[in-house]
Scaffold this motif. Structure first.
Motif, PDB file in Angstrom:
ATOM      1  N   ASN A 164       1.433  -1.259   0.443  1.00 24.83           N
ATOM      2  CA  ASN A 164       0.147  -0.075   0.077  1.00 24.83           C
ATOM      3  C   ASN A 164       1.029   1.269  -0.086  1.00 24.83           C
ATOM      4  O   ASN A 164       0.760   2.136  -0.712  1.00 24.83           O
ATOM      5  N   CYS A 166       3.830   1.514  -1.612  1.00 17.95           N
ATOM      6  CA  CYS A 166       4.170   2.285  -3.128  1.00 17.95           C
ATOM      7  C   CYS A 166       3.192   2.531  -3.997  1.00 17.95           C
ATOM      8  O   CYS A 166       3.309   3.033  -4.526  1.00 17.95           O
ATOM      9  N   THR A 167       1.370   1.873  -3.667  1.00  8.55           N
ATOM     10  CA  THR A 167       0.281   2.275  -4.245  1.00  8.55           C
ATOM     11  C   THR A 167       0.804   3.863  -3.713  1.00  8.55           C
ATOM     12  O   THR A 167       0.011   4.863  -4.817  1.00  8.55           O
ATOM     13  N   LEU A 168       0.435   4.074  -2.364  1.00 12.97           N
ATOM     14  CA  LEU A 168       0.247   5.957  -2.326  1.00 12.97           C
ATOM     15  C   LEU A 168       1.507   6.610  -3.242  1.00 12.97           C
ATOM     16  O   LEU A 168       1.003   7.479  -3.596  1.00 12.97           O
ATOM     17  N   ARG A 170       3.099   6.018  -6.014  1.00 10.36           N
ATOM     18  CA  ARG A 170       4.173   5.882  -7.176  1.00 10.36           C
ATOM     19  C   ARG A 170       3.246   6.549  -8.406  1.00 10.36           C
ATOM     20  O   ARG A 170       3.854   7.346  -9.380  1.00 10.36           O
ATOM     21  N   GLY A 273      -2.751   9.692  -7.156  1.00  9.64           N
ATOM     22  CA  GLY A 273      -2.429   8.158  -7.081  1.00  9.64           C
ATOM     23  C   GLY A 273      -2.808   8.228  -5.158  1.00  9.64           C
ATOM     24  O   GLY A 273      -2.946   7.758  -4.474  1.00  9.64           O
ATOM     25  N   SER A 276      -6.331   7.715  -3.481  1.00  6.49           N
ATOM     26  CA  SER A 276      -6.553   6.245  -4.324  1.00  6.49           C
ATOM     27  C   SER A 276      -5.990   5.708  -3.430  1.00  6.49           C
ATOM     28  O   SER A 276      -6.652   4.958  -2.865  1.00  6.49           O
ATOM     29  N   GLY A 277      -5.137   6.125  -3.689  1.00  7.95           N
ATOM     30  CA  GLY A 277      -4.176   4.933  -2.787  1.00  7.95           C
ATOM     31  C   GLY A 277      -4.021   4.669  -1.032  1.00  7.95           C
ATOM     32  O   GLY A 277      -4.888   4.137  -0.253  1.00  7.95           O
ATOM     33  N   ALA A 280      -7.762   3.365  -0.033  1.00  2.00           N
ATOM     34  CA  ALA A 280      -7.265   2.007   0.199  1.00  2.00           C
ATOM     35  C   ALA A 280      -6.511   1.578   1.031  1.00  2.00           C
ATOM     36  O   ALA A 280      -6.932   0.613   1.454  1.00  2.00           O
ATOM     37  N   GLY A 331     -11.157   5.025  -4.609  1.00  2.19           N
ATOM     38  CA  GLY A 331      -9.772   3.959  -3.856  1.00  2.19           C
ATOM     39  C   GLY A 331     -10.473   3.632  -2.168  1.00  2.19           C
ATOM     40  O   GLY A 331      -9.837   2.288  -2.596  1.00  2.19           O
ATOM     41  N   GLY A 335     -10.904  -0.583  -3.082  1.00  4.55           N
ATOM     42  CA  GLY A 335     -10.411  -1.620  -2.306  1.00  4.55           C
ATOM     43  C   GLY A 335     -10.757  -2.439  -1.415  1.00  4.55           C
ATOM     44  O   GLY A 335     -10.066  -3.623  -1.492  1.00  4.55           O
TER      45      GLY A 335
END
Length: 425
Positions: A164, A166-168, A170, A273, A276-277, A280, A331, A335
């Motif tokens: 998570n 990484c999702t936040l 990237r 991102g 959404s991250g 999630a 997200g 998620g």
């Protein structure tokens, strides 16, 4: 009788001391096999390159990322390879080290390719092929360590935190690299792929596998395949998860709206991102608490229904403020649906086939997810409006609700302990 605890204590202390290097291997392994993917940190730089320099259609762009992910659809074969065929005498260590180096070289090589669709596609497929082995090894290592130390829950939580994270980051970082130039994107991705190398080289110690064990391990792999083929629960889960994700997607059409109609900058597109991250992550935390109290069947129904409703909100995607709010709620609900489906996949994996079974389910999930974006992009390129695509996506997602009562009762238990090991694969 009083001597037993004293004799066991040194062993416990030794195993606890081993948790730190194990955690480092898992943290950096997940990070190094997640961030440098062409669909992760590499996505925005590649999207802007394909759109602005090569002038691809929406369908062509969606197809590009579908085919770069080919190796991930075949991930179960990587699992069989690392289990059945030792590489330089080890099943994990050397596969991981070589995967890291080859992925970095693949990204560096991308910088020297002509900016044409075909060469970039082949370069992306090569990068992902090198990376998928490292990801498979880390999943297998995590399961083995968790089972041996009875620490699967802690290691699973660690895995989700890194993923998570990484999702936040990237999105914003991808936007920055898109602005800086493609050479920076390839260099940063190459460097990130190598972050696991020193950690694995120092801490991943593994006894050499005797050559005569190959046939035995290969026979075990064959037995796993037979078990998978006979598992009714697994194939029902595959069907359910694949149908959910095969709602015609609009990720690529939305990217064109963000850039062509709303004129968001490269950095702004990436910054979305964060919203959404971040939400999630909240959904995953909430699920970890709810699953202890609420049956998964109820959570599955609620998550899918709310995901379908959340999709309809994209009809109002018309400004930066609305984009932030819509990406945030999407997200969270997307998620939540994803983590419930991952739990379902774990429950459906036959005991003793955790790595292979879970990889198989996720392979079908990946094919459906990226294939759906191709279908949605095709429809928009052939005169479908974005609004009609949103309605279609929401409707096909909601239809999956009618299949929930047909899922086997054994998969609908409220306790999550049975699925903790497999989720980490």
């Amino acid at each position: 009788m009083g001597e037993a605890p004293a004799s066991a204590s040194p062993q416990i202390e030794v195993e606890n001391r081993n948790l730190l290097p194990m955690a480092l291997i898992i943290v950096f392994g997940i990070f190094a096999s997640t961030m440098p993917q062409t669909t992760a940190l590499g996505r925005l730089p590649l999207q802007f390159l394909l759109k602005n320099e090569i002038n691809v259609t929406r369908e062509q762009m969606a197809a590009f990322f579908f085919w770069t992910g080919l190796a991930w659809y075949l991930k179960p074969f990587a699992g069989l390879l690392t289990d059945a065929f030792p590489f330089f005498g080890t099943r994990r260590r050397h596969y991981l080290l070589f995967s890291s180096v080859l992925t970095a070289l693949g990204w560096i090589g991308m910088n020297f390719l002509p900016h044409k669709y075909g060469p970039l596609l082949m370069g992306g497929m090569t990068v992902e092929l090198c990376m998928v082995m490292g990801s498979t090894v880390i999943g297998a290592y995590l399961v083995e360590a968790g089972q041996r130390l009875a620490a699967t829950g802690r290691l699973t939580a660690l895995r989700m935190l890194v993923f998570n994270f990484c999702t936040l980051i990237r999105g914003p970082l991808g936007g920055l690299l898109s602005t800086a130039g493609f050479v920076w994107a390839t260099g940063v991705n190459a460097a990130l792929a190598l972050t696991i190398f020193p950690i694995a080289f120092i801490f991943l110690k593994e006894q050499r596998v005797e050559q005569d064990r190959r046939s035995v391990v290969f026979q075990n792999a064959g037995q796993q395949l037979r078990t998978i083929l006979r598992s009714k629960n697994l194939w029902l889960a595959v069907l359910f998860i694949a149908l959910f994700h095969f709602s015609p997607g609009f990720n690529t059409p939305l990217f064109y709206i963000q850039t062509d109609e709303l004129h968001f900058s490269k950095q702004a597109v990436g910054n979305l991102g964060v919203f959404s991250g971040g939400f999630a992550i909240l959904a995953a935390i909430l699920y970890s608490q709810l699953i202890k109290r609420v049956p998964i069947r109820t959570l599955l129904l609620v998550a899918i229904a709310m995901s379908a409703c959340a999709t309809l909100v994209f009809l109002f995607y018309s400004s930066w403020t609305r984009a932030m709010l819509i990406e945030s709620q999407n997200g969270f609900f997307a998620g939540l649906a994803e983590v419930v489906l991952i739990d379902l996949a774990a429950r459906a994996t036959p005991k003793g086939c955790e790595g292979l079974g879970y990889s198989l389910i996720l392979s079908f999930r990946n094919v459906a997810l990226f294939g759906a974006d191709v279908v949605g992009s095709y429809l928009v390129d052939h005169k479908w409006s974005f609004a009609n695509l949103v309605y279609l996506n929401a409707g096909t997602t909601a239809i999956v609700l009618v299949l929930v009562p047909f899922l086997p009762a054994v998969l609908m238990r409220s306790k999550d302990e049975a699925g903790q090991e497999e989720v980490s694969t």
